[in-house]
Design a protein around this motif. Structure first.
Motif, short mmCIF file in Angstrom:
data_model
loop_
_atom_site.label_atom_id
_atom_site.label_comp_id
_atom_site.label_asym_id
_atom_site.label_seq_id
_atom_site.Cartn_x
_atom_site.Cartn_y
_atom_site.Cartn_z
N ILE A 155 0.85 -1.19 0.00
CA ILE A 155 0.00 0.00 0.00
C ILE A 155 0.88 1.24 0.00
O ILE A 155 1.65 1.46 0.94
N LEU A 156 0.80 2.05 -1.07
CA LEU A 156 1.56 3.29 -1.13
C LEU A 156 0.77 4.43 -0.46
O LEU A 156 1.36 5.36 0.06
N ARG A 157 -0.57 4.32 -0.52
CA ARG A 157 -1.41 5.33 0.11
C ARG A 157 -2.63 4.64 0.67
O ARG A 157 -3.42 4.06 -0.08
N PRO A 158 -2.84 4.65 2.01
CA PRO A 158 -4.07 4.06 2.56
C PRO A 158 -5.27 4.86 2.07
O PRO A 158 -5.18 6.07 1.87
N GLY A 159 -6.41 4.19 1.89
CA GLY A 159 -7.59 4.89 1.37
C GLY A 159 -8.86 4.13 1.64
O GLY A 159 -8.97 3.43 2.66
N GLY A 160 -9.81 4.26 0.73
CA GLY A 160 -11.16 3.74 0.93
C GLY A 160 -11.25 2.24 1.18
O GLY A 160 -12.11 1.79 1.93
N ILE A 161 -10.42 1.45 0.52
CA ILE A 161 -10.36 0.01 0.82
C ILE A 161 -9.28 -0.18 1.88
O ILE A 161 -8.15 0.29 1.71
N THR A 162 -9.62 -0.86 2.97
CA THR A 162 -8.70 -0.91 4.09
C THR A 162 -7.66 -2.01 3.93
O THR A 162 -7.83 -2.97 3.18
N ARG A 163 -6.58 -1.87 4.70
CA ARG A 163 -5.53 -2.89 4.73
C ARG A 163 -6.14 -4.24 5.12
O ARG A 163 -5.84 -5.28 4.51
N GLU A 164 -7.04 -4.21 6.13
CA GLU A 164 -7.65 -5.46 6.60
C GLU A 164 -8.44 -6.14 5.48
O GLU A 164 -8.36 -7.37 5.33
N GLN A 165 -9.18 -5.36 4.72
CA GLN A 165 -9.94 -5.93 3.59
C GLN A 165 -9.01 -6.59 2.57
O GLN A 165 -9.29 -7.67 2.06
N LEU A 166 -7.88 -5.92 2.29
CA LEU A 166 -6.92 -6.47 1.33
C LEU A 166 -6.29 -7.76 1.86
O LEU A 166 -6.10 -8.72 1.13
N GLU A 167 -5.96 -7.75 3.17
CA GLU A 167 -5.31 -8.93 3.75
C GLU A 167 -6.25 -10.13 3.71
O GLU A 167 -5.82 -11.25 3.44
N ILE A 168 -7.53 -9.89 3.96
CA ILE A 168 -8.49 -11.00 3.90
C ILE A 168 -8.61 -11.51 2.46
O ILE A 168 -8.56 -12.71 2.21
N ALA A 169 -8.72 -10.60 1.51
CA ALA A 169 -8.90 -11.00 0.11
C ALA A 169 -7.69 -11.76 -0.43
O ALA A 169 -7.84 -12.71 -1.20
N LEU A 170 -6.48 -11.32 -0.03
CA LEU A 170 -5.26 -11.92 -0.60
C LEU A 170 -4.69 -13.03 0.30
O LEU A 170 -3.83 -13.80 -0.14
N GLY A 171 -5.13 -13.06 1.55
CA GLY A 171 -4.63 -14.08 2.47
C GLY A 171 -3.17 -13.90 2.86
O GLY A 171 -2.48 -14.85 3.20
N ILE A 172 -2.68 -12.66 2.79
CA ILE A 172 -1.30 -12.37 3.20
C ILE A 172 -1.26 -11.07 4.00
O ILE A 172 -2.21 -10.29 3.95
N ASP A 173 -0.14 -10.85 4.74
CA ASP A 173 0.05 -9.56 5.41
C ASP A 173 0.43 -8.52 4.37
O ASP A 173 1.25 -8.78 3.49
N ILE A 174 -0.17 -7.34 4.49
CA ILE A 174 0.14 -6.27 3.54
C ILE A 174 0.87 -5.15 4.27
O ILE A 174 0.46 -4.73 5.36
N HIS A 175 1.93 -4.70 3.66
CA HIS A 175 2.76 -3.64 4.22
C HIS A 175 2.25 -2.28 3.71
O HIS A 175 1.91 -2.15 2.54
N VAL A 176 2.20 -1.29 4.61
CA VAL A 176 1.87 0.08 4.20
C VAL A 176 3.16 0.89 4.19
O VAL A 176 3.83 0.98 5.21
N ALA A 177 3.51 1.45 3.04
CA ALA A 177 4.73 2.25 2.93
C ALA A 177 4.62 3.44 3.88
O ALA A 177 3.59 4.10 3.93
N LYS A 178 5.67 3.70 4.64
CA LYS A 178 5.67 4.82 5.58
C LYS A 178 6.01 6.11 4.84
O LYS A 178 6.80 6.10 3.92
N PRO A 179 5.39 7.23 5.26
CA PRO A 179 5.68 8.49 4.56
C PRO A 179 7.15 8.86 4.56
O PRO A 179 7.60 9.58 3.69
#
Ligand code: TXA
Ligand code: MG
Length: 338
Positions: free
Chosen positions: A192-216
């Motif tokens: 994730i380069l920019r968090p937004g309307g679809i959440t990290r949790e939603q992505l992790e559930i859909a992909l079945g992996i931990d997703i990293h959010v790039a820090k500013p």
């Protein structure tokens, strides 16, 4: 230079008129489910230049391309990796953008010369109708002056860009209120380069992996050019307050004792507990989507003639709270009192 800006209310005729303007190489602001976008034909570099000029946007910050289907997306990329395909199938149309390898069809100034392109399928009837009627890929950043809070209503676009663009298509207030989640799908694991309307949790559930959010603070990396700019700035300086209501009131009192007029940007939960010169309540801590929906309007409501400083509440970074805090931190230039 000032130009005439046509203001259209959404209907079939106005969509057709705005599509003609886009095809003729003009820029048109239109609503999406996240925020208003400032659109131009992404295959026409001269049209795209007008977006950068109107917004005062640095040329090295790439734009998102808006399409109406997966088939259209495939016309502009060399490959859609399996994880990206899953994201597209699960969340599009919706508030998410995938970064994919470009095949060069999209104009160079859209991608700021990168080998990649950010693409999304917006979930808004006006955006979809406009893209379909135009039958072109539509490059569209948020329709605000560069550095200002993104527009969540046509009036915000008017305030920022009147006289600088060909048309504003008014389709009412946007629902989500923060921009799409930008996911880089060009590496092995989506980031994730920019968090937004679809959440990290939603992505992790859909992909079945931990997703990293790039820090500013990795902002200067060329893979995420948009992160290095000032963003979402209200007219008045903003500071984050991380503490309970007593701590918050103490900070308000301190600024006021220095003769400063204090605005506060808070949730319903704090509204009765705090006193300040201007109180903007932007939603409920128990339902962070309400905060996201009203955040940019609330930021725009603070004017220099009314307050000297804004003190803003800190929200939990779960769900859409991650996007809210990403925007608030940038609005505060990362200043937080705790
Ligand atoms: O919800 C949204 O995404 C809205 C609506 C109008 O669609 N658009 C929007 O665009 O927020 P903009 O330009 O304000 O933000 C686009 C972000 C920037 O941070 C930019 O750097 C990043 O996406 N971006 C675009 N293309 C990229 C690429 N090829 N590689 C990395 N980042 C990219
Ligand atoms: Mg923007």
């Amino acid at each position: 230079m000032t130009q005439k800006t046509n203001f259209y209310i959404w209907n079939d005729d106005s969509v057709a008129s705005c599509a003609e303007l886009l095809k003729a190489g003009e820029v048109v602001a239109f609503p999406t489910e996240t925020v208003y976008g400032l659109g131009a034909d992404a295959s026409n570099p001269n049209a795209v230049t007008k977006i950068f000029t109107a917004k005062g946007r640095p040329a090295d910050n790439p734009l998102i391309v808006h399409v109406s289907s997966l088939a259209q997306m495939e016309e502009y990329v060399t490959d859609i990796p399996a994880q990206a395909r899953k994201i597209i199938n699960t969340f599009m149309p919706g508030p998410i953008t995938v970064i994919l390898p470009s095949n060069g069809v999209i104009a160079d100034n859209v991608t700021a010369g990168l080998a990649t392109v950010g693409i999304r399928i917006p979930d808004h009837p006006v955006a979809q109708a406009l893209i379909e009627a135009t039958n072109r890929p539509i490059a569209a950043p948020s329709a605000n002056l560069s550095g200002k809070p993104s527009p969540t209503s046509a009036i915000h676009v008017y305030q920022d860009l009147h006289g600088k663009i060909s048309a504003i298509l008014d389709g009412g207030s946007t629902g989500i209120g923060v921009e799409s989640t930008v996911v880089d799908c060009t590496g092995g694991v989506p980031t994730i380069l920019r968090p937004g309307g679809i959440t990290r949790e939603q992505l992790e559930i859909a992909l079945g992996i931990d997703i990293h959010v790039a820090k500013p603070d990795v902002a200067e990396l060329p893979s995420a050019p948009g992160m290095k700019y000032k963003h979402y700035e209200p007219d008045v300086p903003l500071v984050l307050i991380n503490g309970d209501e007593h701590f918050f009131q103490e900070k308000i009192n301190t600024y006021r004792s220095e003769g400063r007029k204090v605005g506060i940007l808070i949730s319903e939960q704090l509204a009765n507990a705090l006193a300040a010169d201007l109180v903007q309540v932007c939603g409920s801590r128990d339902e962070l989507a309400t905060v996201a929906a009203h955040l940019y309007q609330a930021l725009r409501n603070f004017k220099t003639e009314d307050v000297d400083i804004i003190l803003a509440e800190v929200y939990p970074e779960t769900g859409v709270g991650e996007a809210i805090m990403n925007r608030l931190r940038k609005a505060a230039s990362f200043i937080e009192i705790q």
